[in-house]
Design an enzyme around this catalytic site. Sequence first.
Site, PDB file in Angstrom:
ATOM      1  N   GLU A 228      -6.312   6.197  11.579  1.00  0.00           N
ATOM      2  CA  GLU A 228      -6.502   4.851  11.001  1.00  0.00           C
ATOM      3  C   GLU A 228      -6.215   3.781  12.039  1.00  0.00           C
ATOM      4  OE1 GLU A 228      -4.604   4.040   7.177  1.00  0.00           O
ATOM      5  OE2 GLU A 228      -3.772   2.187   7.982  1.00  0.00           O
TER       6      GLU A 228
ATOM      7  N   ARG B 210       0.885  -1.169   0.000  1.00  0.00           N
ATOM      8  CA  ARG B 210       0.000   0.000   0.000  1.00  0.00           C
ATOM      9  C   ARG B 210       0.915   1.208   0.000  1.00  0.00           C
ATOM     10  NH1 ARG B 210      -2.376   4.062  -0.492  1.00  0.00           N
ATOM     11  NH2 ARG B 210      -4.335   4.723   0.505  1.00  0.00           N
TER      12      ARG B 210
ATOM     13  N   HIS C 166       1.609   7.017   2.062  1.00  0.00           N
ATOM     14  CA  HIS C 166       0.507   7.979   1.976  1.00  0.00           C
ATOM     15  C   HIS C 166       0.164   8.504   3.366  1.00  0.00           C
ATOM     16  CE1 HIS C 166      -1.642   4.422   3.370  1.00  0.00           C
ATOM     17  NE2 HIS C 166      -2.634   5.218   3.750  1.00  0.00           N
TER      18      HIS C 166
ATOM     19  N   HIS D  91       2.398   6.793   6.341  1.00  0.00           N
ATOM     20  CA  HIS D  91       2.630   5.380   6.655  1.00  0.00           C
ATOM     21  C   HIS D  91       2.556   4.514   5.408  1.00  0.00           C
ATOM     22  CE1 HIS D  91      -1.673   6.360   7.130  1.00  0.00           C
ATOM     23  NE2 HIS D  91      -1.902   5.177   6.605  1.00  0.00           N
TER      24      HIS D  91
ATOM     25  N   GLU E 213     -11.139   5.873   0.548  1.00  0.00           N
ATOM     26  CA  GLU E 213      -9.835   5.254   0.304  1.00  0.00           C
ATOM     27  C   GLU E 213      -9.210   5.752  -1.005  1.00  0.00           C
ATOM     28  OE1 GLU E 213      -7.893   3.507   2.170  1.00  0.00           O
ATOM     29  OE2 GLU E 213      -6.496   2.711   0.687  1.00  0.00           O
TER      30      GLU E 213
ATOM     31  N   HIS F 288     -29.365  -2.270  22.390  1.00  0.00           N
ATOM     32  CA  HIS F 288     -29.231  -3.377  21.439  1.00  0.00           C
ATOM     33  C   HIS F 288     -28.736  -4.643  22.120  1.00  0.00           C
ATOM     34  CE1 HIS F 288     -25.490  -1.033  21.466  1.00  0.00           C
ATOM     35  NE2 HIS F 288     -24.831  -2.129  21.166  1.00  0.00           N
TER      36      HIS F 288
ATOM     37  N   HIS G  49      -3.480  10.692   5.425  1.00  0.00           N
ATOM     38  CA  HIS G  49      -4.860  11.169   5.259  1.00  0.00           C
ATOM     39  C   HIS G  49      -5.294  11.934   6.498  1.00  0.00           C
ATOM     40  CE1 HIS G  49      -5.207   7.267   7.232  1.00  0.00           C
ATOM     41  NE2 HIS G  49      -4.758   6.690   6.142  1.00  0.00           N
TER      42      HIS G  49
ATOM     43  N   HIS H  54     -27.726  -3.753  26.149  1.00  0.00           N
ATOM     44  CA  HIS H  54     -26.863  -2.664  26.607  1.00  0.00           C
ATOM     45  C   HIS H  54     -26.948  -1.507  25.626  1.00  0.00           C
ATOM     46  CE1 HIS H  54     -24.364  -4.484  23.492  1.00  0.00           C
ATOM     47  NE2 HIS H  54     -23.691  -3.352  23.440  1.00  0.00           N
TER      48      HIS H  54
HETATM   49 MN    MN Z   1      -3.775   4.779   5.534  1.00  0.00          MN
HETATM   50 MN    MN Z   2     -22.771  -2.523  21.699  1.00  0.00          MN
END
Ligand code: MN
Ligand code: MN
Length: 404
Positions: free
Chosen positions: A125, A116, A119, A164, A187, A344, A121, A298
Amino acid sequence: MNPFPRRSILSSSVGAAGGLAAAAIARAQGVLQPAHQGVGASDPGPRDPVRDAENPDILNPPLTDQGTLPNLRFSFADSHMRQTDGGWTRQITQRELGVSTTIAGVNMRLKAGGTRELHWHKEGEWSYMLYGSARITAVDQNGRNFVDDVHEGDLWYFPSGVPHSIQGLNDDGCEFLLVFDDGSFNEESTFLLNDWFRHIPPEVLGKNFGQPASMFGNTPPEERRYIFALPVPGALDADRIEGNGRVPESFSYRLLQQAPQKLPHGQVRIVDSTNFKASKTISAALVEVEPGGMRELHWHPNAAEWQYYLAGEGRMGVFASGGNARTFDFRAGDVGYVPFAMGHYIENIGSSTLRFLEMFRSPTFADISLNQWLALTPRELVQGHLDLGDQFTGHLDQTKHPVV
Ligand code: MN
Ligand code: MN
């Protein structure tokens, strides 16, 4: 009761791909109809029986479901796959799963040596290694270096703006899940090394690097890099550049080396900025639920939840207030979402362990247990609400059990 138990329908669809389609179609056409518990009717018109079989709780919702919720499920199987000579990538962002404003995800595969491109951003991440091994590199704003090899179950976190790279190692490269702290992440819109070089005049590059301008102007186009083939790198120690020291908080974390909280029907590992200090914007839990078990009722008081399903089959019921509740079905490779503060639960409805990741755009993990809340509330007050008597309040548990 539902005369067509979903477990038998779903468990028949776990085999080989051909068997899955044939069995699911046959059973769905012959058996699975949108009618149960005295309501609904058969579906004689056009239908997609495989989809119906994969979403039994959409076709035949629990009678407690009601009202309108946004879609809370999207599968990577429905995401565009960008393929290159180094591997492939696909993403689920706010564009695919409209409700997901806080987090976006990318599923990426790199062959051995597949890289990869260098780059950066705007988004932070976070990543979970799904398969194989990778070498990751980064340099922070103080010129401190980070290089590590990560393996299945390991995490990494690259802060916003920190450049990275990721490269697949022997024998078969790697596959991983990337999680970004902004649902609108794309991306295709990261800052790529080659992309920038191609858009700087050669004279400026020459001036910046103290080289003749004639050296520049032939940078390979972005579509020939991004994810591309390179030789597999050598030993990790040889790639460690100690010029200005290492980053003070490691960008990697061995999640599976953390002792899980063991419960009778599953186990949980929680990782956030208290134990993985670099991970300032993403917190997570790796949850395993045994057959018949359930992630308890919860909600989360601090953030919406973005989920990735690693294995097994589950269904999630979400309560949205105002009388609205919906149920969604999940299997490996699916993404789920729970809007901020909605109650949920997640049931294992399969015959094998259900494993999934819960991720939050928050420095710390937090959840509120319905059971613990009621156990620590005056008994008469609870009884006055629910008319369930001493047997109910007497069994409430002051200790939180994430899986029941
Ligand atoms: Mn990245
Ligand atoms: Mn949860």
